[in-house]
Design a protein around this motif. Sequence first.
Motif, PDB file in Angstrom:
ATOM      1  N   SER A 187       6.857 -10.527   2.525  1.00 38.32           N
ATOM      2  CA  SER A 187       6.323 -11.599   1.689  1.00 38.32           C
ATOM      3  C   SER A 187       4.831 -11.400   1.440  1.00 38.32           C
ATOM      4  CB  SER A 187       6.563 -12.953   2.357  1.00 38.32           C
ATOM      5  OG  SER A 187       6.029 -13.994   1.587  1.00 38.32           O
ATOM      6  N   GLU A 188       4.108 -10.988   2.482  1.00 43.25           N
ATOM      7  CA  GLU A 188       2.666 -10.751   2.332  1.00 43.25           C
ATOM      8  C   GLU A 188       2.403  -9.541   1.448  1.00 43.25           C
ATOM      9  OE1 GLU A 188      -1.327 -11.480   2.602  1.00 43.25           O
ATOM     10  OE2 GLU A 188       0.355 -12.747   3.232  1.00 43.25           O
ATOM     11  N   VAL A 189       3.244  -8.509   1.544  1.00 47.08           N
ATOM     12  CA  VAL A 189       3.121  -7.339   0.662  1.00 47.08           C
ATOM     13  C   VAL A 189       3.247  -7.771  -0.794  1.00 47.08           C
ATOM     14  CG1 VAL A 189       4.240  -5.209  -0.104  1.00 47.08           C
ATOM     15  CG2 VAL A 189       3.844  -5.589   2.334  1.00 47.08           C
ATOM     16  N   GLN A 190       4.226  -8.637  -1.076  1.00 47.38           N
ATOM     17  CA  GLN A 190       4.413  -9.125  -2.451  1.00 47.38           C
ATOM     18  C   GLN A 190       3.186  -9.889  -2.925  1.00 47.38           C
ATOM     19  OE1 GLN A 190       6.899  -8.177  -4.364  1.00 47.38           O
ATOM     20  NE2 GLN A 190       7.735  -7.033  -2.626  1.00 47.38           N
ATOM     21  N   ASN A 191       2.599 -10.693  -2.040  1.00 45.63           N
ATOM     22  CA  ASN A 191       1.373 -11.417  -2.396  1.00 45.63           C
ATOM     23  C   ASN A 191       0.238 -10.456  -2.713  1.00 45.63           C
ATOM     24  OD1 ASN A 191       2.620 -13.886  -1.961  1.00 45.63           O
ATOM     25  ND2 ASN A 191       1.901 -14.063   0.157  1.00 45.63           N
ATOM     26  N   MET A 192       0.127  -9.380  -1.916  1.00 47.12           N
ATOM     27  CA  MET A 192      -0.948  -8.403  -2.113  1.00 47.12           C
ATOM     28  C   MET A 192      -0.765  -7.645  -3.427  1.00 47.12           C
ATOM     29  SD  MET A 192      -1.249  -6.997   1.830  1.00 47.12           S
ATOM     30  CE  MET A 192      -2.503  -5.739   1.472  1.00 47.12           C
ATOM     31  N   GLY A 210       0.270   8.147 -10.732  1.00 44.66           N
ATOM     32  CA  GLY A 210       1.460   8.925 -10.396  1.00 44.66           C
ATOM     33  C   GLY A 210       2.235   8.356  -9.215  1.00 44.66           C
ATOM     34  N   GLN A 211       2.068   7.059  -8.948  1.00 45.04           N
ATOM     35  CA  GLN A 211       2.767   6.427  -7.836  1.00 45.04           C
ATOM     36  C   GLN A 211       3.904   5.538  -8.339  1.00 45.04           C
ATOM     37  OE1 GLN A 211       0.055   4.992  -4.463  1.00 45.04           O
ATOM     38  NE2 GLN A 211      -1.288   4.864  -6.231  1.00 45.04           N
ATOM     39  N   SER A 212       4.797   5.206  -7.425  1.00 45.90           N
ATOM     40  CA  SER A 212       5.828   4.222  -7.716  1.00 45.90           C
ATOM     41  C   SER A 212       5.425   2.907  -7.053  1.00 45.90           C
ATOM     42  CB  SER A 212       7.188   4.672  -7.160  1.00 45.90           C
ATOM     43  OG  SER A 212       7.149   4.698  -5.740  1.00 45.90           O
ATOM     44  N   ILE A 213       6.082   1.815  -7.426  1.00 42.33           N
ATOM     45  CA  ILE A 213       5.795   0.522  -6.811  1.00 42.33           C
ATOM     46  C   ILE A 213       6.117   0.565  -5.328  1.00 42.33           C
ATOM     47  CG2 ILE A 213       8.081  -0.403  -7.384  1.00 42.33           C
ATOM     48  CD1 ILE A 213       4.774  -2.387  -7.308  1.00 42.33           C
ATOM     49  N   GLU A 214       7.139   1.352  -4.959  1.00 46.11           N
ATOM     50  CA  GLU A 214       7.497   1.484  -3.537  1.00 46.11           C
ATOM     51  C   GLU A 214       6.386   2.183  -2.755  1.00 46.11           C
ATOM     52  OE1 GLU A 214      10.953   0.642  -5.887  1.00 46.11           O
ATOM     53  OE2 GLU A 214       9.558   2.330  -6.058  1.00 46.11           O
ATOM     54  N   ASP A 215       5.760   3.200  -3.393  1.00 44.67           N
ATOM     55  CA  ASP A 215       4.636   3.889  -2.744  1.00 44.67           C
ATOM     56  C   ASP A 215       3.501   2.906  -2.461  1.00 44.67           C
ATOM     57  OD1 ASP A 215       5.933   6.337  -2.909  1.00 44.67           O
ATOM     58  OD2 ASP A 215       5.065   6.811  -4.869  1.00 44.67           O
ATOM     59  N   LEU A 216       3.184   2.086  -3.466  1.00 49.12           N
ATOM     60  CA  LEU A 216       2.100   1.112  -3.327  1.00 49.12           C
ATOM     61  C   LEU A 216       2.414   0.098  -2.235  1.00 49.12           C
ATOM     62  CD1 LEU A 216      -0.617   0.153  -4.510  1.00 49.12           C
ATOM     63  CD2 LEU A 216       0.680  -1.305  -6.076  1.00 49.12           C
ATOM     64  N   GLN A 217       3.644  -0.387  -2.217  1.00 50.24           N
ATOM     65  CA  GLN A 217       4.044  -1.365  -1.201  1.00 50.24           C
ATOM     66  C   GLN A 217       3.967  -0.766   0.208  1.00 50.24           C
ATOM     67  OE1 GLN A 217       7.923  -2.344  -2.724  1.00 50.24           O
ATOM     68  NE2 GLN A 217       7.196  -4.126  -3.854  1.00 50.24           N
ATOM     69  N   GLU A 218       4.354   0.490   0.342  1.00 48.29           N
ATOM     70  CA  GLU A 218       4.303   1.151   1.649  1.00 48.29           C
ATOM     71  C   GLU A 218       2.860   1.295   2.126  1.00 48.29           C
ATOM     72  OE1 GLU A 218       5.697   2.592   5.103  1.00 48.29           O
ATOM     73  OE2 GLU A 218       6.914   1.773   3.467  1.00 48.29           O
ATOM     74  N   GLN A 219       1.941   1.595   1.175  1.00 46.44           N
ATOM     75  CA  GLN A 219       0.524   1.704   1.526  1.00 46.44           C
ATOM     76  C   GLN A 219      -0.045   0.369   1.992  1.00 46.44           C
ATOM     77  OE1 GLN A 219      -1.516   3.301  -1.912  1.00 46.44           O
ATOM     78  NE2 GLN A 219      -0.105   5.015  -2.070  1.00 46.44           N
ATOM     79  N   MET A 220       0.480  -0.717   1.457  1.00 46.49           N
ATOM     80  CA  MET A 220      -0.039  -2.052   1.778  1.00 46.49           C
ATOM     81  C   MET A 220       0.586  -2.639   3.040  1.00 46.49           C
ATOM     82  SD  MET A 220      -0.161  -3.857  -1.972  1.00 46.49           S
ATOM     83  CE  MET A 220      -1.455  -3.486  -3.170  1.00 46.49           C
ATOM     84  N   LYS A 221       1.653  -2.032   3.525  1.00 47.67           N
ATOM     85  CA  LYS A 221       2.441  -2.631   4.606  1.00 47.67           C
ATOM     86  C   LYS A 221       1.627  -2.859   5.876  1.00 47.67           C
ATOM     87  CE  LYS A 221       6.935  -2.189   6.868  1.00 47.67           C
ATOM     88  NZ  LYS A 221       8.148  -1.357   7.004  1.00 47.67           N
ATOM     89  N   ALA A 222       0.826  -1.872   6.285  1.00 44.02           N
ATOM     90  CA  ALA A 222       0.057  -1.994   7.529  1.00 44.02           C
ATOM     91  C   ALA A 222      -0.953  -3.129   7.426  1.00 44.02           C
ATOM     92  CB  ALA A 222      -0.646  -0.680   7.859  1.00 44.02           C
ATOM     93  N   ASP A 223      -1.657  -3.206   6.296  1.00 44.25           N
ATOM     94  CA  ASP A 223      -2.626  -4.284   6.099  1.00 44.25           C
ATOM     95  C   ASP A 223      -1.936  -5.636   6.041  1.00 44.25           C
ATOM     96  OD1 ASP A 223      -4.875  -2.744   6.133  1.00 44.25           O
ATOM     97  OD2 ASP A 223      -5.007  -2.495   3.966  1.00 44.25           O
ATOM     98  N   ALA A 224      -0.755  -5.667   5.423  1.00 43.84           N
ATOM     99  CA  ALA A 224      -0.007  -6.921   5.332  1.00 43.84           C
ATOM    100  C   ALA A 224       0.369  -7.419   6.721  1.00 43.84           C
ATOM    101  CB  ALA A 224       1.245  -6.726   4.475  1.00 43.84           C
ATOM    102  N   GLU A 225       0.833  -6.518   7.581  1.00 47.15           N
ATOM    103  CA  GLU A 225       1.217  -6.902   8.939  1.00 47.15           C
ATOM    104  C   GLU A 225       0.008  -7.419   9.721  1.00 47.15           C
ATOM    105  OE1 GLU A 225       3.710  -5.141  12.753  1.00 47.15           O
ATOM    106  OE2 GLU A 225       3.618  -4.034  10.867  1.00 47.15           O
TER     107      GLU A 225
END
Length: 447
Positions: free
Chosen positions: A310-315, A338-353
């Motif tokens: 949920s926080e990833v989606q907010n970010m 050259g990224q996908s939305i999944e790539d971006l979400q994965e990059q944000m995951k640690a900060d989101a947690e």
Amino acid sequence: MKATWEKIEKNLGVLEVEVEAERVAAALDKAFQKVVKKANVPGFRKGKVPRPIFEARFGVESLYQDAIDILLPEVYTEAVEQTDIFPVDRPEVDVEQFAKGQPFKFKAKVTVKPEVTLGNYKGLEVPVEPVEVTEEEINQELERLQQRHAELVVIDEEAAQNGDTVVIDFDGSVDGVPFEGGKAERYSLELGSGTFIPGFEEQVVGLATGDFKDVTVTFPETYHAEDLAGKEAVFKVKVHEIKRKQLPELDDEFAKDVSEFDTLAEYKEDLKKELLSRKEKDSKAAREGIVVEKASENAEVEIPQSMVQSEVQNMVRDFDNRLRSQGMNLEMFLSFSGQSIEDLQEQMKADAEKRVRNNLVLEQIAKEENIVATEEEVNKELNDMAEAYKRTPEEIRNILAANGSLGTLNEDVTLRKTIEFLLENSKEVPAEKKEEAKEESTEAAAE
């Protein structure tokens, strides 16, 4: 209505609900009023079929699903409030009984906000560095202002350099076949900006006005368009124009143009004060970040992945909004990078947690210390927002209330007060002491 809550493991529990038969009857009435508008019964117009005839023809059971859809959301919300739980994900609902003349019974498996066990959060050591502004920093700021107020001047006789803006035509192809988005005319490209595919801009450096060149590049393996990923492309490039930044002189005239001061010396003195204020704010923000991180590290909490997602989606949404404010959007960014939305979400995951964890810990500290947002503090926040958006405080309040964000504003004010509390109750130590302690620890380990 009866509702009970039983925790089964960690942040997961079962909400068991029983709803009176009278409310079931009311929901069936609403379902009938909805369904009868579409019912085809010979001899009756749509919407005019009597209830007994409808039930005799289709059966009362035909109304059950619509009645459940009507009743379930409202009774689930009531049950959540009654049992004082805080769901953080969609419930898994199992309907055990729903029939005319009988109570509605269901169970919902619910993931709730996790419990936080606080560790030490008072007296935490926070390293502090002296805040000062050097002459070099003032000069760097002046250079940035020069760049911002520079004029683009057309260069006729010289070759393109990094930092120049070239106006080009380009026409790309893979194996001789043009591809979508690979062609443009009189496109302005700043060399060295990293806007284009890696290797493209470097090959334009050195070209002069009127030059033609075949630029060969390879799309990244992670490129968003799968049919182009990892493939070699050739762009036919023509240079129409080269523009170079011409910096203004750093003198009294420059100071008059960019500020309210008459001399460069006066402007530099004001710039020093501004930089000092900015660095003091940055220093405080850094100390706040450190003390929150330490309090969070000292606490114990297991975070449900649903809260992280949920926080990833907010970010992602916030990132898209920032891009739009700069004349871009998320789709364009993904295309260029050259990224996908999944790539971006994965990059944000640690900060989101980390964000989720920190907020949960801060909420628990606020409870322990009885820290709450006062009406006066919330009103001040509304006034500040009203001033920023050129609206009245009442308009801002109504907008937030309509969006369901008024409670979030209270939470934000409370969290900021909690961070202030942690900082006020921390122990400032010189940054050098931190380095010395590290060296002493290393020496002791060596011995």
